[in-house]
Design an enzyme around this catalytic site. Structure first.
Site, mmCIF file in Angstrom:
data_model
loop_
_atom_site.group_PDB
_atom_site.id
_atom_site.type_symbol
_atom_site.label_atom_id
_atom_site.label_comp_id
_atom_site.label_asym_id
_atom_site.label_seq_id
_atom_site.Cartn_x
_atom_site.Cartn_y
_atom_site.Cartn_z
ATOM 1 N N GLU A 77 0.882 -1.173 0.000
ATOM 2 C CA GLU A 77 0.000 0.000 0.000
ATOM 3 C C GLU A 77 0.912 1.213 0.000
ATOM 4 O O GLU A 77 1.584 1.477 0.996
ATOM 5 C CB GLU A 77 -0.882 0.021 1.253
ATOM 6 C CG GLU A 77 -1.795 -1.172 1.400
ATOM 7 C CD GLU A 77 -2.849 -1.253 0.322
ATOM 8 O OE1 GLU A 77 -3.048 -0.257 -0.403
ATOM 9 O OE2 GLU A 77 -3.461 -2.316 0.189
ATOM 10 N N CYS A 125 -2.972 8.688 3.527
ATOM 11 C CA CYS A 125 -2.678 8.124 2.207
ATOM 12 C C CYS A 125 -3.815 8.401 1.238
ATOM 13 O O CYS A 125 -3.607 8.436 0.032
ATOM 14 C CB CYS A 125 -2.450 6.635 2.330
ATOM 15 S SG CYS A 125 -3.804 5.789 3.156
#
Ligand code: NAP
Length: 680
Positions: free
Chosen positions: A258, A297
């Site tokens: 990720e 994020c």
């Protein structure tokens, strides 16, 4: 103030930092507060401890046992929330940020615990998809199954969510039956350490199920095998370095990545100023820029708006950003805290300058802004900074540079296809959002941009009250994205559990498949029930236990009675000539629902007993019409058992109806709730 020694938990022992430990600073004051890391950590012993103690203990538990444990862990962390909030202020986060990290992490555990009980069996093997018919007579079948990986999961986490970042990986890992070694980012490792301590002290985890590395991992990744999994969250740069290590590649070690992401939010062409969507858009963008000081994020980095709305958006957004009070998160009224460290601050300012070469800064001056209750120089503070890029087609930096802070760029688009093209310039992102009330705009975006984004979030006046926000990854939904975002997918309900399990294609006879999956497969050996199965409790019933009923003949009176009684006088049941003109029917036929009702009449045991309720039918198929004079009989077999609560569980029965020539007329799965014990 004495320094916090952030310990590791390795092979059953807490290990204190050594003299080479890394220093950790308070984000708000700049004071040195902690140190973490011990170069002498025995990583081989940790791997061995996880594989030899934690793995076998977790694999001995069923999915439901593990789900109950995850729920209990979540409750335990919940009891200590205040201590986690208190310690988290030093990371620069506000109380609202803590809620995302700590309460969000606990909530994620609850969702996995609940999904584990509802969607996974109370057993050890997960059945993936349906039985595949591999032979004409059904004596050789196929079934995909998933079993727990027999190594450890190494979780490498980013600094921004020290609790949620750990728990969103830990819950699916434990549910899969795999032990975890958690390595938080050093900058905020003291928060993760406390959360790990709470879980370990609870005594809920089997020995070896959870270990912690505070500081560096040493050469742990070079000691992994193909039974281990690395689950990484962080920058694309670190991900590339770690996932391309020869040992990882040579051994095909699973690496879930990720990474960072240039997420976009699109203001729909229909969402002009004055509409609820315009206001919603401004609110969502402002929230995404300032929550966690933009260190998310999923934060919105690129703001795509119709060209002619650029000025209106910049004005409305600037007004809202001006109301964001920046400062010490423990001071009343502060809405945005500090970045995690001076080095992050330098990084963000550097990236903002770079963006400034392609876009004009229209809001926020890093050299001139107010900080409440803290020193702007010693704390890692930056103001929200809004840029405007006049020519996004020619620009590259605004599409490629992630300033991991409160920095976003407004770009104008000509039409929705242009907006899609700009959104896709991020080369793969975690999430893109579209604020529109026009479903066709939504469809165009899905078709044009779906392949570039892990999640597409649509919001408008209809959903805004209940929507969860552009930036919230949800445990039910996939979190991850293609390309630059890393190509990984986390969570997504049971999909997330599968990262820690191996899928295997099983081929064999019906009896073999039934035994492997603890689920009766048609064609398997039937066992005859010692008494009517409706008189037997959940625990007494055995998979494969079967009864066959006597036949019942269908008369014209039955069909007519049912038709007039229910009002279903469809021509195929009432008019022979009309039925014959229909390619499916040879003559007047019985209603499918009449057959189901007769089937129940044939197999039901009427007296009060352990069957508490019929909760539904699955996979119903009518295969062959039943005409007047035909007879039907029923076979009822116990297919699968799932405990539901302390009193009762679900029995899934496989039901077939056959005619006088043993041809299959109908097939379905009947669901009942059955008491665990027989009432005396
Ligand atoms: P980072 O510098 O890449 O670090 C990520 C993790 O990798 C940290 O735990 C770090 O540990 C560790 N690490 C670094 N070098 C390593 C090595 N050689 N061997 C083993 N571990 C190593 O990222 P970050 O600064 O913590 O986080 C910010 C970035 O994460 C941003 O780019 C953001 O977009 C991204 N992010 C992505 C997601 C997502 O879900 N996609 C979520 C959050 C953040 P140390 O701290 O000890 O160096």
């Amino acid at each position: 103030m004495s320094l916090i020694d952030v310990k590791s938990f390795a092979a059953g022992q807490w290990v204190t930092p050594d003299n080479n430990a890394r220093e950790i600073f308070n984000a708000v004051t700049g004071d040195k507060i902690a140190r973490a890391g011990n170069a002498a950590l025995d990583v081989e012993a940790m791997l061995d401890y996880g594989r030899s103690k934690g793995g076998p203990a977790l694999r001995a538990m069923t999915f439901h046992d593990r789900a109950r444990m995850i729920k209990a862990l979540a409750l335990e962390i919940g009891k200590h929330k205040q201590a986690l909030y208190d310690i988290s202020f030093a990371t620069g986060a506000t109380q609202s940020d803590h809620m995302i990290d700590i309460d969000g992490g606990i909530g994620t555990m609850f969702v996995f615990a609940s999904k584990g009980r509802r969607e996974l069996p109370d057993s050890h093997v997960y059945l993936d998809g349906n039985v595949e018919q591999l032979s004409r007579n059904g004596t050789f079948l196929g079934q995909h199954v998933a079993t727990s990986m027999q190594g450890v999961a190494v979780h490498i986490n980013a600094f921004n969510f020290p609790v949620w970042g750990m728990l969103e990986k830990l819950a699916p890992t434990l549910l899969a039956g795999v032990p975890a070694i958690v390595k938080p980012a050093t900058a905020t490792s003291y928060v993760t350490e406390l959360a790990v301590k709470i879980m370990l002290d609870s005594g809920l985890l089997p020995e070896g199920a959870l270990q912690l590395v505070s500081g560096g991992l040493g050469d742990m990744l070079d000691r992994l095998t193909h039974q281990d999994v690395v689950s990484f969250t962080g920058s694309a740069h670190t991900a590339l370095q770690l996932r391309s290590a020869p040992h990882i590649l040579k051994n095909s070690i699973r690496f879930v990545a990720e990474q960072d992401s240039l997420n976009a939010s699109i203001l729909g062409p229909d969402a002009a100023p004055g509409t609820p969507e315009f206001d919603l858009f401004i609110k969502e963008v402002q929230r995404e820029m300032t929550t966690k000081a933009g260190q998310k994020c999923t934060a919105i980095r690129r703001i795509l708006v119709p060209e002619h709305q650029s000025s209106a958006v910049i004005e409305a957004l600037s007004q809202r950003l001006a109301k964001t009070v920046i400062g010490n998160p423990q001071v009343e009224g502060v809405r945005m805290g500090a970045l995690v460290s001076q080095s992050q601050k330098n990084d963000v300012l550097k990236c903002a300058s770079l963006i400034g070469t392609e876009a004009e800064r229209v809001y926020g001056d890093p050299d001139n802004f107010v900080v409440k209750g803290a020193d702007a120089d010693t704390g890692a503070f930056v103001p929200p900074m809004l840029f405007h890029c006049e020519n996004p087609d020619q620009a590259t930096i605004v599409h490629e540079t992630e300033a991991f802070g409160p920095v976003s760029t407004v770009m104008g688009y000509r039409d929705i296809d242009h907006a899609v093209a700009l959104a896709n310039r991020g080369e793969g992102s975690l999430v893109a959002s579209v604020i529109t009330h026009d479903p066709e705009v939504a469809r165009s975006v899905v078709l044009g941009a779906g392949a570039f984004h892990g999640r597409l979030y649509f919001n408008n006046r209809d959903s805004m009250k209940e929507s969860t926000g552009h930036g919230s990854p949800l445990p039910h939904m996939v979190h991850g994205g293609p390309g630059r975002a890393g190509g990984g997918e986390e969570m997504g309900g049971i999909r997330g559990v599968m990262h820690y399990m191996q899928r295997t294609a099983i081929q064999g006879s019906p009896d073999i498949l039934s035994a492997v999956g603890r689920k009766w497969v048609p064609g398997s050996t039937e066992t005859s029930a010692p008494a009517h199965p409706f008189t037997r409790s959940f625990h007494e019933l055995q998979i494969g236990e079967t009864i066959h009923t006597k036949p019942r003949q269908i008369t014209v009176e039955d069909i007519e009675h049912f038709a007039h009684f229910t009002g279903d006088t469809f021509y195929a049941h009432m008019d022979a000539e009309a039925a014959k003109r229909n390619p499916f029917f040879p003559d007047r036929v019985a209603h499918g629902y009449l057959l189901l009702s007769f089937a129940a009449g044939l197999f039901v045991e009427p007296n009060e007993g352990p069957v508490l309720a019929n909760t539904g039918l699955d996979n119903l198929r009518f295969m062959k019409p039943v005409e007047v004079g035909d007879s039907i009989k029923v076979r009822l077999s116990v297919k699968h058992k799932t405990p539901r609560n302390d009193e009762y569980g679900e029995i899934r029965w496989h039901v077939t109806l056959t005619n006088q020539d043993d041809e299959l007329v109908a097939e379905y799965e009947l669901l009942t709730m059955n008491a665990y014990e027989r009432q005396s």
